[in-house]
Design an enzyme around this catalytic site. Structure first.
Site, short mmCIF file in Angstrom:
data_model
loop_
_atom_site.label_atom_id
_atom_site.label_comp_id
_atom_site.label_asym_id
_atom_site.label_seq_id
_atom_site.Cartn_x
_atom_site.Cartn_y
_atom_site.Cartn_z
CG ASP A 235 6.96 10.83 -9.68
OD1 ASP A 235 7.08 11.69 -10.58
OD2 ASP A 235 7.74 10.72 -8.72
NE ARG B 139 -5.63 2.33 14.12
CZ ARG B 139 -5.78 3.61 13.82
NH1 ARG B 139 -5.35 4.54 14.66
NH2 ARG B 139 -6.34 3.98 12.69
CE LYS C 45 -3.04 5.36 0.71
NZ LYS C 45 -2.45 4.33 1.60
CG ASP D 274 -1.96 1.10 1.18
OD1 ASP D 274 -2.20 1.65 0.08
OD2 ASP D 274 -2.51 1.43 2.24
#
Length: 244
Positions: free
Chosen positions: A77, A222, A74, A72
């Site tokens: 560019d 979490r 992301k 992950d």
């Protein structure tokens, strides 16, 4: 520094739709978590926090142990840079990679992943953002309509799926089916079991409701990793969605 040690995953006692987010500061902490979770999880997310702490090395260890890996990161560019970076990451044998859901970025990532098993996901709207946050970012569209636009662009770019909140999963599934993409992945963060704290997630849902809405994968952090017994917490989530 020890390597990730995993039990035999041949019988796959875990649910492959549940991705555990290893959002901890160091790879050693991530390895310790993986050992404590054991065979209750077989798919892990390695995010930006671990990217800064040899996340790629950890990803390779997880793959070697038999787990699936979601990078992950992301990417965002210019097209040439995204294409080259994606090609490098594809060579590591990981399973999922996120890029920002911008047409040029998604098209470039699709080119970079060509010939590999790496699946590209476009990040639509972060689950921590509300409509008011989007207005502050100078967006004229609310979260639901912005997700729709970016899903259409993802489908046009030919990538494998998107990341969206559970609140938009049903609409994303409708758009994918209308485009003839039954295989389109809908990966949903912001998943919280019944009674769990929302933390920093503004658009969250329970595991069962996210899957019923159309999600293909659930990213859970979490509610598993911050628990005294993360293995039992993971098993409880798996049990909650067993009949869906």
């Amino acid at each position: 520094m020890s390597e990730v040690r995993r039990p035999d995953l041949a019988n796959r006692p875990f649910d492959p739709r549940v991705i555990c987010a290893l959002d901890v500061p160091t790879t050693d902490e991530a390895r310790a978590l993986v050992e404590r979770i054991g065979d209750a999880i077989g798919f892990y997310k390695v995010g930006l926090q671990l990217f800064a702490s040899d996340g790629m090395g950890l990803a390779r260890e997880l793959k070697a142990s038999g787990a699936q890996v979601f990078l992950d990161w992301k990417l965002h560019d210019i097209g040439a840079t995204v294409e080259k970076a994606t090609a490098v990451l594809a060579s590591a044998g990981c399973d999922l990679l996120t890029v920002h859901a911008r047409p040029q970025v998604m098209q470039a990532a699709a080119r970079g992943a060509t010939g590999s098993d790496l699946k590209i996901l476009g990040v639509t709207v972060l689950t921590s953002l509300t409509d008011e946050d989007l207005k502050a970012h100078d967006h004229s569209l609310d979260a639901a309509r912005l997700v729709e636009r970016r899903v259409q662009q993802a489908l046009e770019a030919g990538i494998h799926g998107v990341v969206s909140s559970p609140h938009e999963a049903a609409r994303v599934r409708q758009l994918a089916l209308a485009a003839g993409r039954e295989d389109f992945l809908i990966v949903t963060p912001g998943v919280r079991p019944v009674g769990a704290a929302l933390d920093d997630q503004a658009r969250a849902a329970t595991p069962a409701s996210a899957l019923e809405a159309g999600a293909t994968h659930l990213v859970v952090g979490r509610p598993i990793t911050a628990q005294a017994d993360p293995r039992t917490a993971a098993q409880a989530i798996t049990a909650e969605i067993a009949l869906i």
